[in-house]
Design a protein around this motif. Structure first.
Motif, PDB file in Angstrom:
ATOM      1  N   TYR A  12       0.832  -1.204   0.000  1.00  0.00           N
ATOM      2  CA  TYR A  12       0.000   0.000   0.000  1.00  0.00           C
ATOM      3  C   TYR A  12       0.867   1.255   0.000  1.00  0.00           C
ATOM      4  CZ  TYR A  12      -3.222   3.640   1.280  1.00  0.00           C
ATOM      5  OH  TYR A  12      -3.928   4.808   1.289  1.00  0.00           O
ATOM      6  N   VAL A  13       1.819   1.329   0.918  1.00  0.00           N
ATOM      7  CA  VAL A  13       2.649   2.530   1.041  1.00  0.00           C
ATOM      8  C   VAL A  13       3.479   2.741  -0.222  1.00  0.00           C
ATOM      9  CG1 VAL A  13       4.586   3.570   2.295  1.00  0.00           C
ATOM     10  CG2 VAL A  13       2.683   2.548   3.556  1.00  0.00           C
ATOM     11  N   ALA A  14       4.046   1.678  -0.774  1.00  0.00           N
ATOM     12  CA  ALA A  14       4.857   1.815  -1.991  1.00  0.00           C
ATOM     13  C   ALA A  14       4.030   2.381  -3.141  1.00  0.00           C
ATOM     14  CB  ALA A  14       5.448   0.466  -2.377  1.00  0.00           C
ATOM     15  N   ALA A  15       2.783   1.965  -3.241  1.00  0.00           N
ATOM     16  CA  ALA A  15       1.916   2.441  -4.325  1.00  0.00           C
ATOM     17  C   ALA A  15       1.461   3.879  -4.104  1.00  0.00           C
ATOM     18  CB  ALA A  15       0.700   1.530  -4.464  1.00  0.00           C
ATOM     19  N   ARG A  16       1.281   4.287  -2.858  1.00  0.00           N
ATOM     20  CA  ARG A  16       0.705   5.607  -2.570  1.00  0.00           C
ATOM     21  C   ARG A  16       1.738   6.672  -2.218  1.00  0.00           C
ATOM     22  NH1 ARG A  16      -2.712   2.060  -3.200  1.00  0.00           N
ATOM     23  NH2 ARG A  16      -4.942   2.402  -3.215  1.00  0.00           N
ATOM     24  N   LEU A  17       2.978   6.302  -2.043  1.00  0.00           N
ATOM     25  CA  LEU A  17       3.992   7.238  -1.578  1.00  0.00           C
ATOM     26  C   LEU A  17       4.141   8.479  -2.461  1.00  0.00           C
ATOM     27  CD1 LEU A  17       5.736   7.433   0.894  1.00  0.00           C
ATOM     28  CD2 LEU A  17       7.568   6.306  -0.352  1.00  0.00           C
ATOM     29  N   PRO A  18       4.181   8.364  -3.799  1.00  0.00           N
ATOM     30  CA  PRO A  18       4.288   9.589  -4.611  1.00  0.00           C
ATOM     31  C   PRO A  18       3.115  10.550  -4.392  1.00  0.00           C
ATOM     32  CG  PRO A  18       4.826   7.673  -5.942  1.00  0.00           C
ATOM     33  CD  PRO A  18       4.280   7.164  -4.629  1.00  0.00           C
ATOM     34  N   ALA A  19       1.911  10.019  -4.313  1.00  0.00           N
ATOM     35  CA  ALA A  19       0.734  10.874  -4.097  1.00  0.00           C
ATOM     36  C   ALA A  19       0.772  11.500  -2.702  1.00  0.00           C
ATOM     37  CB  ALA A  19      -0.553  10.077  -4.284  1.00  0.00           C
ATOM     38  N   LEU A  20       1.218  10.754  -1.695  1.00  0.00           N
ATOM     39  CA  LEU A  20       1.333  11.307  -0.348  1.00  0.00           C
ATOM     40  C   LEU A  20       2.370  12.431  -0.309  1.00  0.00           C
ATOM     41  CD1 LEU A  20       1.157   8.063   1.820  1.00  0.00           C
ATOM     42  CD2 LEU A  20      -0.593   9.833   1.604  1.00  0.00           C
ATOM     43  N   HIS A  21       3.487  12.222  -0.985  1.00  0.00           N
ATOM     44  CA  HIS A  21       4.512  13.272  -1.042  1.00  0.00           C
ATOM     45  C   HIS A  21       3.985  14.515  -1.744  1.00  0.00           C
ATOM     46  CE1 HIS A  21       8.225  11.849   0.731  1.00  0.00           C
ATOM     47  NE2 HIS A  21       7.969  10.642   0.261  1.00  0.00           N
ATOM     48  N   THR A  42       3.456  10.316   9.084  1.00  0.00           N
ATOM     49  CA  THR A  42       2.176   9.708   8.708  1.00  0.00           C
ATOM     50  C   THR A  42       2.320   8.216   8.450  1.00  0.00           C
ATOM     51  OG1 THR A  42       1.393  11.791   7.760  1.00  0.00           O
ATOM     52  CG2 THR A  42       0.263   9.781   7.058  1.00  0.00           C
ATOM     53  N   ILE A  43       3.327   7.818   7.677  1.00  0.00           N
ATOM     54  CA  ILE A  43       3.437   6.377   7.376  1.00  0.00           C
ATOM     55  C   ILE A  43       3.899   5.583   8.592  1.00  0.00           C
ATOM     56  CG2 ILE A  43       3.662   6.690   4.885  1.00  0.00           C
ATOM     57  CD1 ILE A  43       6.652   6.159   5.128  1.00  0.00           C
ATOM     58  N   THR A  44       4.597   6.249   9.522  1.00  0.00           N
ATOM     59  CA  THR A  44       4.955   5.577  10.772  1.00  0.00           C
ATOM     60  C   THR A  44       3.704   5.336  11.612  1.00  0.00           C
ATOM     61  OG1 THR A  44       7.148   6.581  10.754  1.00  0.00           O
ATOM     62  CG2 THR A  44       6.349   5.740  12.872  1.00  0.00           C
ATOM     63  N   LYS A  45       2.852   6.363  11.704  1.00  0.00           N
ATOM     64  CA  LYS A  45       1.582   6.197  12.420  1.00  0.00           C
ATOM     65  C   LYS A  45       0.723   5.138  11.742  1.00  0.00           C
ATOM     66  CE  LYS A  45       1.131  10.933  14.162  1.00  0.00           C
ATOM     67  NZ  LYS A  45       0.345  12.179  14.028  1.00  0.00           N
ATOM     68  N   LEU A  46       0.738   5.153  10.416  1.00  0.00           N
ATOM     69  CA  LEU A  46      -0.038   4.159   9.665  1.00  0.00           C
ATOM     70  C   LEU A  46       0.460   2.754   9.963  1.00  0.00           C
ATOM     71  CD1 LEU A  46      -2.197   3.486   7.549  1.00  0.00           C
ATOM     72  CD2 LEU A  46      -0.431   3.812   5.790  1.00  0.00           C
ATOM     73  N   TYR A  47       1.750   2.569  10.055  1.00  0.00           N
ATOM     74  CA  TYR A  47       2.305   1.245  10.374  1.00  0.00           C
ATOM     75  C   TYR A  47       1.776   0.753  11.722  1.00  0.00           C
ATOM     76  CZ  TYR A  47       5.621  -2.507  11.265  1.00  0.00           C
ATOM     77  OH  TYR A  47       6.171  -3.731  11.547  1.00  0.00           O
ATOM     78  N   ARG A  48       1.789   1.662  12.699  1.00  0.00           N
ATOM     79  CA  ARG A  48       1.317   1.280  14.033  1.00  0.00           C
ATOM     80  C   ARG A  48      -0.175   0.968  14.066  1.00  0.00           C
ATOM     81  NH1 ARG A  48       4.702   5.867  16.384  1.00  0.00           N
ATOM     82  NH2 ARG A  48       2.741   6.959  16.225  1.00  0.00           N
ATOM     83  N   SER A  49      -0.951   1.586  13.167  1.00  0.00           N
ATOM     84  CA  SER A  49      -2.400   1.368  13.188  1.00  0.00           C
ATOM     85  C   SER A  49      -2.889   0.663  11.917  1.00  0.00           C
ATOM     86  CB  SER A  49      -3.121   2.709  13.363  1.00  0.00           C
ATOM     87  OG  SER A  49      -2.865   3.545  12.259  1.00  0.00           O
ATOM     88  N   TRP A  50      -2.001  -0.071  11.239  1.00  0.00           N
ATOM     89  CA  TRP A  50      -2.359  -0.691   9.966  1.00  0.00           C
ATOM     90  C   TRP A  50      -3.539  -1.655  10.090  1.00  0.00           C
ATOM     91  CZ3 TRP A  50      -2.550   0.232   5.200  1.00  0.00           C
ATOM     92  CH2 TRP A  50      -2.804  -0.771   4.276  1.00  0.00           C
TER      93      TRP A  50
END
Length: 180
Positions: A12-21, A42-50
């Motif tokens: 998920y993160v790999a696919a969305r990272l450009p749009a998030l940036h 944000t992605i660190t928080k997302l990891y914790r609450s995935w």
């Protein structure tokens, strides 16, 4: 986190990272370093609450909400207002996140648009980025920002009017889908 869940998170993160940036870059008014920090938090928080996030009806909306809240939280922190070095000319940074798709088709100078966004109050900037660059509906933007639909509409109207005044050569593109 279990390995299958971790694989889903990574995909998920790999696919969305450009749009998030790209979204963070615009929220942060063209400050690439700050945008990188906001995305990282944000992605660190997302990891914790995935586990919870992956069960959401709309994972993208969930993550965009996290991104905007992280941006607002970072903006509130006193240390975020302290510059160790004088701020550089971010217009030379130009295109924002590497690999991000170019959302502007009729405005040649993206730096001009980013500079104009930077001049908007943070709330208006957030509303415009969510509504037009991330293509989120008014109701979802209201939920993300924790305000009423009417507030989103008024902030959108004021933000677009301010951008049109700052970019008088391109009024036809301001406020269309995919364009701020």
């Amino acid at each position: 986190m279990r390995s299958d869940s971790e694989a889903d998170y990574t995909t998920y993160v790999a696919a969305r990272l450009p749009a998030l940036h790209r979204a963070a870059y615009l929220l942060c008014g063209g400050d690439k370093d700050r945008a990188d920090d906001v995305v990282q938090v944000t992605i660190t928080k997302l990891y914790r609450s995935w586990k919870r996030a992956s069960r959401a009806d709309n994972v993208d909306a969930y993550v965009h909400r996290m991104l905007v809240r992280t941006y607002i939280d970072e903006k509130r922190r006193l240390w975020s207002r302290v510059w160790l070095l004088p701020p550089g000319d971010d217009a030379s940074a130009g295109a924002g996140a590497e690999g991000a798709a170019e959302p502007y088709t009729t405005i040649d100078d993206r730096g001009v648009v980013v500079a104009a966004l930077r001049k908007l109050p943070p709330r208006q900037r957030a509303v415009l980025v969510l509504r037009f660059l991330l293509d989120r509906p008014v109701e979802e933007v209201a939920e993300i920002l924790g305000c009423s639909v009417g507030t989103v509409k008024s902030q959108t109207s004021r933000g677009l009017a301010a951008l049109r005044a700052m970019l008088p050569d391109h009024p036809e593109t301001i406020g269309t889908r995919g364009h701020v």
